[in-house]
Design a protein around this motif. Structure first.
Motif, PDB file in Angstrom:
ATOM      1  N   PRO A  73       0.751  -0.935   0.457  1.00  0.00           N
ATOM      2  CA  PRO A  73       0.436  -0.107   0.109  1.00  0.00           C
ATOM      3  C   PRO A  73       1.031   1.195   0.310  1.00  0.00           C
ATOM      4  CG  PRO A  73       0.099  -1.183   1.933  1.00  0.00           C
ATOM      5  CD  PRO A  73       0.786  -2.120   1.469  1.00  0.00           C
ATOM      6  N   PRO A  74       0.728   2.636  -0.411  1.00  0.00           N
ATOM      7  CA  PRO A  74       0.978   3.685  -0.218  1.00  0.00           C
ATOM      8  C   PRO A  74       1.574   3.668   1.030  1.00  0.00           C
ATOM      9  CG  PRO A  74      -1.477   3.892  -1.044  1.00  0.00           C
ATOM     10  CD  PRO A  74      -1.267   2.526  -0.368  1.00  0.00           C
ATOM     11  N   ALA A  75       2.977   4.610   1.249  1.00  0.00           N
ATOM     12  CA  ALA A  75       3.217   4.506   2.257  1.00  0.00           C
ATOM     13  C   ALA A  75       2.063   5.722   3.139  1.00  0.00           C
ATOM     14  CB  ALA A  75       5.189   5.758   1.785  1.00  0.00           C
ATOM     15  N   PRO A  76       2.507   5.422   4.354  1.00  0.00           N
ATOM     16  CA  PRO A  76       2.327   6.143   5.241  1.00  0.00           C
ATOM     17  C   PRO A  76       2.050   7.976   5.412  1.00  0.00           C
ATOM     18  CG  PRO A  76       2.977   4.999   6.549  1.00  0.00           C
ATOM     19  CD  PRO A  76       3.683   4.677   5.322  1.00  0.00           C
ATOM     20  N   GLU A  77       1.296   8.812   5.635  1.00  0.00           N
ATOM     21  CA  GLU A  77       1.689  10.495   6.031  1.00  0.00           C
ATOM     22  C   GLU A  77       3.006  10.728   6.578  1.00  0.00           C
ATOM     23  OE1 GLU A  77      -2.654  12.182   6.241  1.00  0.00           O
ATOM     24  OE2 GLU A  77      -2.917  11.019   4.267  1.00  0.00           O
ATOM     25  N   GLY A  78       2.611   9.674   8.150  1.00  0.00           N
ATOM     26  CA  GLY A  78       3.830  10.084   8.700  1.00  0.00           C
ATOM     27  C   GLY A  78       5.128  10.716   8.732  1.00  0.00           C
ATOM     28  N   TRP A  79       5.545   9.870   7.258  1.00  0.00           N
ATOM     29  CA  TRP A  79       7.301  10.011   7.010  1.00  0.00           C
ATOM     30  C   TRP A  79       6.731  11.202   6.057  1.00  0.00           C
ATOM     31  CZ3 TRP A  79      10.795   7.394   9.497  1.00  0.00           C
ATOM     32  CH2 TRP A  79      10.392   6.392  10.106  1.00  0.00           C
ATOM     33  N   ALA A  80       6.390  12.055   5.448  1.00  0.00           N
ATOM     34  CA  ALA A  80       6.300  13.487   4.690  1.00  0.00           C
ATOM     35  C   ALA A  80       6.532  14.228   6.005  1.00  0.00           C
ATOM     36  CB  ALA A  80       5.099  13.553   4.601  1.00  0.00           C
ATOM     37  N   ASP A  81       6.785  14.140   7.450  1.00  0.00           N
ATOM     38  CA  ASP A  81       6.678  14.837   7.941  1.00  0.00           C
ATOM     39  C   ASP A  81       7.948  14.648   8.538  1.00  0.00           C
ATOM     40  OD1 ASP A  81       4.370  16.211   8.314  1.00  0.00           O
ATOM     41  OD2 ASP A  81       4.300  14.587  10.282  1.00  0.00           O
TER      42      ASP A  81
ATOM     43  N   PRO B 267       3.995   3.102  14.843  1.00  0.00           N
ATOM     44  CA  PRO B 267       4.216   1.265  14.354  1.00  0.00           C
ATOM     45  C   PRO B 267       4.029   1.486  13.147  1.00  0.00           C
ATOM     46  CG  PRO B 267       2.191   1.022  16.286  1.00  0.00           C
ATOM     47  CD  PRO B 267       2.777   3.135  16.252  1.00  0.00           C
ATOM     48  N   ALA B 268       2.481   1.939  12.584  1.00  0.00           N
ATOM     49  CA  ALA B 268       2.619   2.544  11.143  1.00  0.00           C
ATOM     50  C   ALA B 268       3.921   2.359  10.172  1.00  0.00           C
ATOM     51  CB  ALA B 268       1.391   2.611   9.738  1.00  0.00           C
ATOM     52  N   LEU B 269       4.487   3.680  10.914  1.00  0.00           N
ATOM     53  CA  LEU B 269       5.742   4.179  10.302  1.00  0.00           C
ATOM     54  C   LEU B 269       6.521   2.493  10.738  1.00  0.00           C
ATOM     55  CD1 LEU B 269       5.660   7.639  11.436  1.00  0.00           C
ATOM     56  CD2 LEU B 269       4.544   6.691   9.300  1.00  0.00           C
ATOM     57  N   VAL B 270       7.408   2.206  11.319  1.00  0.00           N
ATOM     58  CA  VAL B 270       8.246   1.403  11.754  1.00  0.00           C
ATOM     59  C   VAL B 270       7.087  -0.063  10.485  1.00  0.00           C
ATOM     60  CG1 VAL B 270       9.231  -0.674  12.894  1.00  0.00           C
ATOM     61  CG2 VAL B 270       8.761   1.564  14.064  1.00  0.00           C
ATOM     62  N   ALA B 271       5.975  -0.317  10.115  1.00  0.00           N
ATOM     63  CA  ALA B 271       6.005  -1.229   9.005  1.00  0.00           C
ATOM     64  C   ALA B 271       6.238  -0.849   7.889  1.00  0.00           C
ATOM     65  CB  ALA B 271       4.732  -1.864   9.694  1.00  0.00           C
ATOM     66  N   HIS B 272       6.420   0.908   7.914  1.00  0.00           N
ATOM     67  CA  HIS B 272       6.554   0.554   6.177  1.00  0.00           C
ATOM     68  C   HIS B 272       7.960   0.519   5.981  1.00  0.00           C
ATOM     69  CE1 HIS B 272       6.584   3.177   2.692  1.00  0.00           C
ATOM     70  NE2 HIS B 272       7.256   3.384   2.885  1.00  0.00           N
ATOM     71  N   ALA B 273       9.354   1.452   7.157  1.00  0.00           N
ATOM     72  CA  ALA B 273      10.004   0.936   6.783  1.00  0.00           C
ATOM     73  C   ALA B 273      10.559  -0.721   6.744  1.00  0.00           C
ATOM     74  CB  ALA B 273      11.120   1.618   7.840  1.00  0.00           C
TER      75      ALA B 273
ATOM     76  N   ALA C  34       8.788  -2.704   5.500  1.00  0.00           N
ATOM     77  CA  ALA C  34       7.966  -3.174   4.271  1.00  0.00           C
ATOM     78  C   ALA C  34       9.338  -3.074   3.561  1.00  0.00           C
ATOM     79  CB  ALA C  34       7.003  -3.006   4.037  1.00  0.00           C
ATOM     80  N   GLU C  35       9.638  -2.339   3.088  1.00  0.00           N
ATOM     81  CA  GLU C  35      10.938  -1.419   2.578  1.00  0.00           C
ATOM     82  C   GLU C  35      12.398  -2.216   2.253  1.00  0.00           C
ATOM     83  OE1 GLU C  35      10.067   1.135  -0.340  1.00  0.00           O
ATOM     84  OE2 GLU C  35       8.220   0.557   0.516  1.00  0.00           O
ATOM     85  N   THR C  36      12.507  -2.941   3.470  1.00  0.00           N
ATOM     86  CA  THR C  36      13.715  -3.988   3.395  1.00  0.00           C
ATOM     87  C   THR C  36      13.515  -5.084   3.207  1.00  0.00           C
ATOM     88  OG1 THR C  36      14.211  -2.054   5.482  1.00  0.00           O
ATOM     89  CG2 THR C  36      15.752  -4.260   5.273  1.00  0.00           C
TER      90      THR C  36
ATOM     91  N   GLU D 226       2.316  -6.167  15.685  1.00  0.00           N
ATOM     92  CA  GLU D 226       1.534  -7.217  14.887  1.00  0.00           C
ATOM     93  C   GLU D 226       0.892  -6.812  13.615  1.00  0.00           C
ATOM     94  OE1 GLU D 226       2.638 -11.705  15.487  1.00  0.00           O
ATOM     95  OE2 GLU D 226       1.536 -10.166  17.051  1.00  0.00           O
ATOM     96  N   ARG D 227      -0.559  -5.720  14.278  1.00  0.00           N
ATOM     97  CA  ARG D 227      -1.330  -5.662  13.388  1.00  0.00           C
ATOM     98  C   ARG D 227      -0.317  -4.223  12.744  1.00  0.00           C
ATOM     99  NH1 ARG D 227      -3.467  -4.660  18.376  1.00  0.00           N
ATOM    100  NH2 ARG D 227      -3.269  -2.716  18.815  1.00  0.00           N
ATOM    101  N   ALA D 228       0.249  -3.597  12.728  1.00  0.00           N
ATOM    102  CA  ALA D 228       0.442  -2.914  11.604  1.00  0.00           C
ATOM    103  C   ALA D 228       1.237  -4.151  10.200  1.00  0.00           C
ATOM    104  CB  ALA D 228       1.814  -2.043  12.190  1.00  0.00           C
ATOM    105  N   LEU D 229       2.025  -4.321  10.647  1.00  0.00           N
ATOM    106  CA  LEU D 229       2.580  -5.297  10.194  1.00  0.00           C
ATOM    107  C   LEU D 229       1.782  -6.259   8.811  1.00  0.00           C
ATOM    108  CD1 LEU D 229       6.425  -6.666  11.785  1.00  0.00           C
ATOM    109  CD2 LEU D 229       6.005  -5.057   9.766  1.00  0.00           C
ATOM    110  N   VAL D 230       0.672  -6.737   9.579  1.00  0.00           N
ATOM    111  CA  VAL D 230      -0.344  -7.849   9.379  1.00  0.00           C
ATOM    112  C   VAL D 230      -1.181  -6.355   8.073  1.00  0.00           C
ATOM    113  CG1 VAL D 230      -2.282  -8.844   8.773  1.00  0.00           C
ATOM    114  CG2 VAL D 230      -0.846  -9.378  10.614  1.00  0.00           C
ATOM    115  N   ASP D 231      -1.323  -4.671   8.439  1.00  0.00           N
ATOM    116  CA  ASP D 231      -2.556  -4.207   7.644  1.00  0.00           C
ATOM    117  C   ASP D 231      -1.219  -3.800   6.037  1.00  0.00           C
ATOM    118  OD1 ASP D 231      -4.191  -4.315   9.117  1.00  0.00           O
ATOM    119  OD2 ASP D 231      -3.057  -2.241  10.488  1.00  0.00           O
ATOM    120  N   ARG D 232       0.292  -4.053   6.554  1.00  0.00           N
ATOM    121  CA  ARG D 232       0.793  -3.375   5.484  1.00  0.00           C
ATOM    122  C   ARG D 232       1.158  -4.536   4.320  1.00  0.00           C
ATOM    123  NH1 ARG D 232       3.391   0.791   3.214  1.00  0.00           N
ATOM    124  NH2 ARG D 232       1.818   1.934   4.635  1.00  0.00           N
TER     125      ARG D 232
END
Length: 678
Positions: free
Chosen positions: A167-175, A205-211, A213-215, A236-242
């Motif tokens: 999925p698209p990157a979460p908005e939080g990393w844009a900050d 957790p969503a931001l860590v899951a995105h990092a 997922a990229e790796t 765990e929930r964030a990783l499953v969502d991503r």
């Protein structure tokens, strides 16, 4: 029953049968001995780390590999060996053709399992940590390799499903201006190292899951360590969502021996390459490790309470250096050690924009107004000033409110209402406390109630409570806001989550539940209590606990601090500048020759044992020995301090001290290198 005259005729037959059975048993024993005597033709020597706690025996021992075990004995498997007259567990670390031992090698007693549970990378890490913390490899490996569970070992580890479109990157990393470059390096196989300051209210957790997922999408493994089980569940929930189900495992001590060993094997076998967990997960044998993540590295839960007392931060940084992985140290606050990494250039600062911080939260300091001071001169020391009630009332119209109070219980300390003399038990002189709204004062040491207490200094019978716990705080807020739900989260009853309905949640530090959509406001009470501790990290720890609470606010929310607005830690919170505060702390500690600019070690034990240890310690010339000081009944402590550059030399000297003391069977002492607190 046979007649007596028949007995002599039966005895010779019984003797012959017994002799034949003994001869058969002897032949079987000789056959087994002969088979065991035949050693493997190729690499007949196994080097084994035996599970013994003695420091002077902390080295691999050579054993002969029987021909019958040749196929199964490989580096990393469990074996049984004969050692000092006992059958002990061991781990094979290598096989070779020759041995330095001049005599005949004892054979391996048994191959416990052909499962390779110790990878070469973790074996090397155990060596590094044993040297760094002046401990033994056996102690480190007990932390790294979970106990065997035979049933779980027989089960296969199914491979992870194919990775779908992310999925698209979460908005939080844009900050964070540098986040895009950091994430791009992760995907391309790079090894960037960053210290990340999260924005209050961010879904970390969503931001860590995105990092992660990229790796993972780049073909590498990921290891994420967090302080407790609540954070593991959120990740765990964030990783499953991503990523979907089946791509990660969680390693925590609370999952039970079978589940923990099953998940460990999935990682060891390469079936899973994303691991999230608490401090035990730092040793997970992740294949092709590309990224290590540590959230809230200042939390003392990351410090192992068992010898040799390694810290998760140091464990992961050693892994990153040895395996060439990327590093992400994140948190709402910043530890002095993390600030030192950015100051020395070892890691980059992944800081948010100031505009994003201003949008995220507004932090204010509550105090008595001039009108209140005119009416009541004691209002300056009010625990809940008028502004607090106004802010909580406004916030309850939008959602839940979090109130953090540092103490558990009701009235945890009592004093004379007139002269402020601490209230003591008349029987044992222990401190008095009140356990509930209808409970009489009782001693915290012996439990004796004292309903007729009178002050020994002035004779007054009135009591006041200078320190109130979460239960009393919840009671006061419930009376101030009738009709509003009041929840408590502390001690053995910790809430993981609360819904978004209006409520007042009173929690102790570290037990704050997560609100579904974030808290409308966060209130920090009794800040003086956290700042009153006598410890090297008092102000740093207070700011970390406050930042973690304020970090749960929803975007655009507010936080209110009841405390001294002139205190540097409170000022850093109001400006939301934990990085600047950590930099100043780091500079001050460097001037005072304190960690992380220096390396400290403590030696604790009985006075005689500590004195012997200091006498035997061959410390570097630059070492300073501070103490001894009494730290308990029949126990004292010595602090040894050296410049940071001499840290490896100090660790080597302490390790040699451990070996000498172990060989001479001297009284035990506890040695801790770079302890969390003093």
């Amino acid at each position: 029953m046979s007649a007596p005259d028949e007995q002599p005729e039966l005895l010779p037959g019984m003797v012959r049968a017994t002799v034949k059975a003994s001869q058969a048993k002897a032949r079987a024993t000789r056959a087994r001995t002969s088979a065991a005597a035949a050693v493997a033709e190729v690499d007949p020597v196994a080097r084994v780390l035996v599970d013994v706690p003695l420091a002077h025996l902390d080295r691999p021992f050579d054993y002969a590999v029987p021909a019958t075990m040749d196929e199964g004995v490989r580096p990393g498997v469990r074996v049984k060996v004969r050692f000092a007259g006992q059958d002990l567990d061991g781990l094979v670390v290598d096989r070779g053709a020759t041995s330095d031992h001049p005599g005949t090698l004892a054979p391996l007693r048994r191959l416990v399992s052909a499962e390779r549970v110790l990878s070469p990378e973790i074996a090397a890490l155990a060596d590094d940590l044993a040297e760094r913390y002046a401990g033994s490899r056996a102690d480190v490996l007990r932390l790294a390799v979970p106990p065997r569970h035979a049933t779980a070992e027989k089960e296969p580890s199914p491979p992870a499903p194919p990775l779908g479109e992310l999925p698209p990157a979460p908005e939080g990393w844009a900050d964070h201006p540098l986040a895009a470059a950091y994430l791009r390096h992760l995907r391309e196989g790079g090894s960037p190292r960053a210290v990340w300051g999260a924005v209050p209210g961010a879904d970390w957790p969503a931001l860590v899951a995105h990092a992660a997922a990229e790796t993972y999408a780049g073909g590498r493994g990921v290891l994420v360590c967090v302080p407790d089980g609540k954070d593991v569940a959120r990740l765990e929930r964030a990783l499953v969502d991503r990523l979907g189900e089946g791509h990660h495992v969680a390693l925590t001590a609370g999952r039970g021996p079978a589940a923990r060993y099953r998940e460990f094997l999935a990682v060891s076998r390469g079936a899973r390459r994303i691991v999230v967990g608490t401090r035990a997960a730092a040793f997970a044998p992740v294949h092709d490790l590309g990224l290590v993540v540590l959230w809230d590295d200042g939390d003392d839960l990351h410090s192992e309470p068992r010898a040799p007392y390694p810290h998760v931060r140091e464990t992961l940084l050693l892994r990153a250096e040895r395996e060439g992985t990327a590093v992400l140290l994140g948190g709402f606050a910043r530890s002095v050690e993390a600030a030192y990494l950015t100051r020395t250039g070892w890691a980059h600062d992944l800081a948010p924009e100031r505009a994003a911080l201003r949008r995220a939260v507004t932090v204010g300091v509550a105090g008595a107004t001039e009108w209140e001071l005119d009416r009541d001169p004691h209002a300056r020391t009010s625990r809940m000033p008028r502004r607090l009630h106004e802010s909580v009332g406004r916030a309850l119209e939008r959602g839940p409110v979090l109130v953090q109070t540092p103490r558990l219980g009701y009235a945890t300390a009592l004093a004379c209402e007139r002269c402020r003399e601490p209230a003591r038990c008349g029987r044992c002189r222990g401190p008095l406390a009140i356990g509930g709204p209808t409970s009489p004062p009782a001693c915290r040491w012996c439990g004796t109630p004292d309903e007729a207490w009178a002050c020994s200094a002035c004779g007054h019978r009135g009591l006041r409570a200078p320190v109130l716990g979460d239960a009393r705080t919840a009671e006061e807020l419930g009376r101030a806001f009738p009709g509003v739900r009041v929840l408590t989260s502390s001690g053995e009853r910790v809430l993981a989550e609360v819904d978004g309905a209006p409520a007042i949640v009173v929690a102790t530090p570290g037990a704050e539940p997560v609100a579904t959509d974030g808290y409308a406001a966060v209130v920090l009470l009794d800040t003086w209590l956290l700042l009153g501790r006598t410890d090297l990290r008092t102000e740093e720890e207070a700011l970390r606990r406050w930042c973690n609470a304020v970090g749960l606010v929803r975007p655009g929310g507010e936080a209110l601090v009841v405390g001294d607005p002139a205190h540097p830690a409170v000022q850093a919170l109001v400006r939301w500048d934990p990085a600047g505060f950590a930099e100043r702390e780091s500079a001050q500690r460097q001037e005072a020759h304190l960690p992380p600019a220096s390396r400290l070690a403590t030696i604790t034990g009985e006075p005689g044992a500590v004195d012997d240890a200091v006498t035997l310690l061959a410390a570097p010339e630059s070492a300073e020995v501070l103490g001894p000081v009494d730290v308990g009944e029949d126990e004292c402590r010595v602090v040894v301090r050296v410049p940071r550059a001499q840290g490896p030399a100090l660790s080597a000297a302490l390790g040699e001290l451990q070996r000498v003391r172990s060989a001479r069977k001297l009284d035990a002492v506890r040695i801790q290198v770079d302890p969390v607190g003093l």
